[in-house]
Design a protein around this motif. Structure first.
Motif, PDB file in Angstrom:
ATOM      1  N   SER A  10       0.827  -1.221   0.000  1.00 40.76           N
ATOM      2  CA  SER A  10       0.000   0.000   0.000  1.00 40.76           C
ATOM      3  C   SER A  10       0.855   1.262   0.000  1.00 40.76           C
ATOM      4  O   SER A  10       0.327   2.348  -0.190  1.00 40.76           O
ATOM      5  N   CYS A  11       2.140   1.134   0.268  1.00 43.69           N
ATOM      6  CA  CYS A  11       3.088   2.262   0.428  1.00 43.69           C
ATOM      7  C   CYS A  11       2.782   3.044   1.704  1.00 43.69           C
ATOM      8  O   CYS A  11       1.837   3.841   1.768  1.00 43.69           O
ATOM      9  N   ILE A  12       3.591   2.821   2.693  1.00 40.86           N
ATOM     10  CA  ILE A  12       3.391   3.452   4.002  1.00 40.86           C
ATOM     11  C   ILE A  12       3.588   4.972   3.924  1.00 40.86           C
ATOM     12  O   ILE A  12       2.951   5.733   4.635  1.00 40.86           O
ATOM     13  N   ARG A  13       4.445   5.417   2.993  1.00 40.84           N
ATOM     14  CA  ARG A  13       4.641   6.866   2.803  1.00 40.84           C
ATOM     15  C   ARG A  13       3.365   7.499   2.269  1.00 40.84           C
ATOM     16  O   ARG A  13       2.953   8.576   2.680  1.00 40.84           O
ATOM     17  N   LYS A  14       2.743   6.804   1.337  1.00 44.17           N
ATOM     18  CA  LYS A  14       1.509   7.336   0.750  1.00 44.17           C
ATOM     19  C   LYS A  14       0.422   7.433   1.827  1.00 44.17           C
ATOM     20  O   LYS A  14      -0.362   8.378   1.846  1.00 44.17           O
ATOM     21  N   GLN A  15       0.386   6.454   2.740  1.00 44.47           N
ATOM     22  CA  GLN A  15      -0.601   6.504   3.825  1.00 44.47           C
ATOM     23  C   GLN A  15      -0.345   7.736   4.692  1.00 44.47           C
ATOM     24  O   GLN A  15      -1.269   8.412   5.129  1.00 44.47           O
ATOM     25  N   TYR A  16       0.954   8.028   4.932  1.00 42.58           N
ATOM     26  CA  TYR A  16       1.315   9.205   5.723  1.00 42.58           C
ATOM     27  C   TYR A  16       0.823  10.477   5.028  1.00 42.58           C
ATOM     28  O   TYR A  16       0.118  11.292   5.619  1.00 42.58           O
ATOM     29  N   TYR A  17       1.192  10.621   3.747  1.00 44.74           N
ATOM     30  CA  TYR A  17       0.814  11.843   3.034  1.00 44.74           C
ATOM     31  C   TYR A  17      -0.700  11.986   2.944  1.00 44.74           C
ATOM     32  O   TYR A  17      -1.232  13.089   3.079  1.00 44.74           O
ATOM     33  N   SER A  18      -1.411  10.880   2.709  1.00 39.49           N
ATOM     34  CA  SER A  18      -2.865  11.054   2.547  1.00 39.49           C
ATOM     35  C   SER A  18      -3.546  11.374   3.873  1.00 39.49           C
ATOM     36  O   SER A  18      -4.619  11.958   3.876  1.00 39.49           O
TER      37      SER A  18
ATOM     38  N   PRO B  45       9.913   4.150   4.447  1.00 40.55           N
ATOM     39  CA  PRO B  45      10.522   3.757   3.169  1.00 40.55           C
ATOM     40  C   PRO B  45       9.622   4.053   1.973  1.00 40.55           C
ATOM     41  O   PRO B  45       8.393   4.000   2.082  1.00 40.55           O
ATOM     42  N   ARG B  46      10.270   4.339   0.834  1.00 41.98           N
ATOM     43  CA  ARG B  46       9.529   4.439  -0.432  1.00 41.98           C
ATOM     44  C   ARG B  46       9.325   3.037  -0.976  1.00 41.98           C
ATOM     45  O   ARG B  46       9.981   2.077  -0.540  1.00 41.98           O
ATOM     46  N   LEU B  47       8.464   2.927  -1.975  1.00 43.64           N
ATOM     47  CA  LEU B  47       8.303   1.643  -2.666  1.00 43.64           C
ATOM     48  C   LEU B  47       9.570   1.344  -3.445  1.00 43.64           C
ATOM     49  O   LEU B  47      10.282   2.256  -3.872  1.00 43.64           O
ATOM     50  N   THR B  48       9.837   0.064  -3.639  1.00 44.91           N
ATOM     51  CA  THR B  48      10.963  -0.337  -4.497  1.00 44.91           C
ATOM     52  C   THR B  48      10.390  -1.067  -5.711  1.00 44.91           C
ATOM     53  O   THR B  48       9.195  -1.381  -5.754  1.00 44.91           O
TER      54      THR B  48
ATOM     55  N   LYS C 107       3.312   1.982  -9.344  1.00 45.59           N
ATOM     56  CA  LYS C 107       2.485   2.872  -8.510  1.00 45.59           C
ATOM     57  C   LYS C 107       2.980   4.309  -8.433  1.00 45.59           C
ATOM     58  O   LYS C 107       2.163   5.232  -8.373  1.00 45.59           O
ATOM     59  N   CYS C 108       4.296   4.517  -8.383  1.00 44.61           N
ATOM     60  CA  CYS C 108       4.792   5.888  -8.126  1.00 44.61           C
ATOM     61  C   CYS C 108       4.399   6.893  -9.217  1.00 44.61           C
ATOM     62  O   CYS C 108       3.993   8.010  -8.885  1.00 44.61           O
ATOM     63  N   PRO C 109       4.506   6.555 -10.520  1.00 46.80           N
ATOM     64  CA  PRO C 109       4.174   7.584 -11.520  1.00 46.80           C
ATOM     65  C   PRO C 109       2.743   8.113 -11.387  1.00 46.80           C
ATOM     66  O   PRO C 109       2.457   9.250 -11.752  1.00 46.80           O
ATOM     67  N   LYS C 110       1.829   7.299 -10.832  1.00 47.95           N
ATOM     68  CA  LYS C 110       0.429   7.747 -10.705  1.00 47.95           C
ATOM     69  C   LYS C 110       0.130   8.342  -9.329  1.00 47.95           C
ATOM     70  O   LYS C 110      -1.003   8.733  -9.056  1.00 47.95           O
ATOM     71  N   CYS C 111       1.135   8.380  -8.463  1.00 47.03           N
ATOM     72  CA  CYS C 111       0.888   8.796  -7.077  1.00 47.03           C
ATOM     73  C   CYS C 111       0.715  10.318  -6.993  1.00 47.03           C
ATOM     74  O   CYS C 111       1.545  11.072  -7.497  1.00 47.03           O
ATOM     75  N   PRO C 112      -0.346  10.806  -6.321  1.00 46.88           N
ATOM     76  CA  PRO C 112      -0.545  12.255  -6.228  1.00 46.88           C
ATOM     77  C   PRO C 112       0.534  12.950  -5.380  1.00 46.88           C
ATOM     78  O   PRO C 112       0.643  14.168  -5.425  1.00 46.88           O
ATOM     79  N   PHE C 113       1.309  12.181  -4.620  1.00 47.47           N
ATOM     80  CA  PHE C 113       2.327  12.778  -3.740  1.00 47.47           C
ATOM     81  C   PHE C 113       3.737  12.603  -4.298  1.00 47.47           C
ATOM     82  O   PHE C 113       4.715  12.757  -3.579  1.00 47.47           O
ATOM     83  N   TYR C 114       3.813  12.277  -5.577  1.00 50.16           N
ATOM     84  CA  TYR C 114       5.112  11.952  -6.184  1.00 50.16           C
ATOM     85  C   TYR C 114       6.158  13.053  -5.907  1.00 50.16           C
ATOM     86  O   TYR C 114       7.262  12.764  -5.442  1.00 50.16           O
ATOM     87  N   ASP C 115       5.817  14.311  -6.184  1.00 51.27           N
ATOM     88  CA  ASP C 115       6.810  15.388  -6.036  1.00 51.27           C
ATOM     89  C   ASP C 115       7.246  15.549  -4.587  1.00 51.27           C
ATOM     90  O   ASP C 115       8.424  15.659  -4.288  1.00 51.27           O
ATOM     91  N   ARG C 116       6.257  15.560  -3.697  1.00 51.72           N
ATOM     92  CA  ARG C 116       6.573  15.658  -2.268  1.00 51.72           C
ATOM     93  C   ARG C 116       7.515  14.534  -1.863  1.00 51.72           C
ATOM     94  O   ARG C 116       8.516  14.734  -1.179  1.00 51.72           O
ATOM     95  N   CYS C 117       7.138  13.311  -2.285  1.00 47.63           N
ATOM     96  CA  CYS C 117       7.864  12.120  -1.845  1.00 47.63           C
ATOM     97  C   CYS C 117       9.327  12.159  -2.288  1.00 47.63           C
ATOM     98  O   CYS C 117      10.221  11.863  -1.507  1.00 47.63           O
ATOM     99  N   TYR C 118       9.544  12.556  -3.543  1.00 48.34           N
ATOM    100  CA  TYR C 118      10.921  12.532  -4.029  1.00 48.34           C
ATOM    101  C   TYR C 118      11.686  13.809  -3.661  1.00 48.34           C
ATOM    102  O   TYR C 118      12.896  13.871  -3.852  1.00 48.34           O
ATOM    103  N   ASN C 119      11.005  14.799  -3.067  1.00 52.13           N
ATOM    104  CA  ASN C 119      11.721  15.949  -2.503  1.00 52.13           C
ATOM    105  C   ASN C 119      12.100  15.687  -1.046  1.00 52.13           C
ATOM    106  O   ASN C 119      13.061  16.242  -0.543  1.00 52.13           O
TER     107      ASN C 119
HETATM  108  S1  SF4 Z   1       5.643   8.298  -4.954  1.00 52.17           S
HETATM  109 FE1  SF4 Z   1       6.300   7.961  -2.834  1.00 52.17          FE
HETATM  110  S2  SF4 Z   1       4.430   8.054  -1.651  1.00 52.17           S
HETATM  111 FE2  SF4 Z   1       3.837   7.742  -3.758  1.00 52.17          FE
HETATM  112  S3  SF4 Z   1       3.653   5.529  -3.990  1.00 52.17           S
HETATM  113 FE3  SF4 Z   1       5.723   6.092  -4.625  1.00 52.17          FE
HETATM  114  S4  SF4 Z   1       6.966   5.826  -2.780  1.00 52.17           S
HETATM  115 FE4  SF4 Z   1       4.825   5.904  -2.143  1.00 52.17          FE
END
Ligand code: SF4
Length: 276
Positions: free
Chosen positions: A45-53, A226-229, A236-248
């Motif tokens: 589910s990506c724990i980072r994405k859960q944090y951001y959402s 951790p980010r997804l590997t 998943k990452c290219p479609k993630c709404p938090f992509y910019d935040r996450c990689y900054n």
């Molecule tokens: S961009 Fe970051 S927050 Fe979004 S799915 Fe990928 S690792 Fe998770």
């Protein structure tokens, strides 16, 4: 007089708005420091994405696709639990401040937990697939929370089987084999013995991931998550709404270590899987 038929976007909008409010209500349970659910801590589910959402819910607007996905899942689960007449639907489980609602729990003589899944994917899933692994992990987490040994994953496929030929920047290309499987249900029984060491390992994994998410939320520090590997990162990452935040935002050494850990299911002898 002819029979008059016209497009009716008014009704579609009414339906979408009502469904959207139901979905939004459900999402409110997952904001800020609200209780951590099993689905928040599943590695896929990506724990980072859960944090951001939870922190920036307005940056993850509810799309028509997510409403459709929500309705399909809810209606399929509702119909099957009503029709199958087995056990209790959506019983609340708690362990170490982690909350869960398995689809069906039969705690009578059988003692079994059933997880119902519904998919429009053409591919039939097995242990080599990350979606199947995510279903399996979710069920195993429920078995750990209840001490129950037996579970069932029941997957309802909505379309005839299709296989991916290739994927590139222009899109995804599929073919339908001559003897493609029809839409239907495939179920898998899962047994996790009470004395299996895997129970303890997965329990520690659950508590570790829950603690990481709570710490991050309490301290406003996403760097410890951790980010997804690969291969999930590319999916998943290219479609993630938090992509910019996450990689900054940086990823701490500890988070990098956790991201690189081998999946338990890849360790020889942990899973004994027999395909159909
Ligand atoms: S961009 Fe970051 S927050 Fe979004 S799915 Fe990928 S690792 Fe998770």
């Amino acid at each position: 007089m002819p029979i008059i038929i016209r497009p009716d976007s008014g009704f579609t909008d009414l339906l979408k708005n009502n469904l959207r409010s139901r979905y939004e209500e459900k999402k409110k349970d997952r904001m800020g420091l609200a209780p951590i659910h099993v689905s928040d801590i599943l590695p896929s589910s990506c724990i980072r994405k859960q944090y951001y959402s939870r922190i920036y819910p307005h940056e993850d607007p509810i799309s028509d696709e997510s409403i459709h996905h929500f309705v399909r899942g809810e209606s399929s689960e509702f119909a099957i639990t009503q029709l199958a007449k087995i056990g209790v639907a959506q019983a609340e489980l708690q362990m170490d401040d982690i909350v869960a609602h398995p689809d069906i729990m039969d705690n009578t003589s059988q003692k079994v937990i059933i997880e119902l899944k519904d998919t429009v994917a053409g591919k039939r899933l097995d242990i080599n697939d990350y979606t199947f692994r995510s279903y399996l992990r979710q069920l195993l987490y429920y078995l750990i929370m209840t001490g129950i040994e037996n579970g069932i994953i029941s997957i309802r496929y909505n379309i005839r089987e299709m296989r991916l030929i290739k994927k590139d920047e222009t899109g995804e290309y599929f073919f339908r084999p001559t003897h493609a499987k029809d839409p239907g249900i495939e179920s898998w029984s899962v047994n996790l013995p009470k004395d299996d060491i895997t129970r303890e390992i997965l329990r520690n994994e659950m508590v570790l991931r829950k603690n990481m998410l709570v710490n991050a939320l309490e301290n406003h520090d996403v760097t410890i998550l951790p980010r997804l590997t690969e291969p999930l990162k590319s999916i998943k990452c290219p479609k993630c709404p938090f992509y910019d935040r996450c990689y900054n935002d940086i990823e701490s050494e500890k988070a990098l270590d956790i991201a690189q850990q081998i999946d338990l299911f890849d360790i020889r002898g942990v899973v004994d899987f027999k395909p159909f």
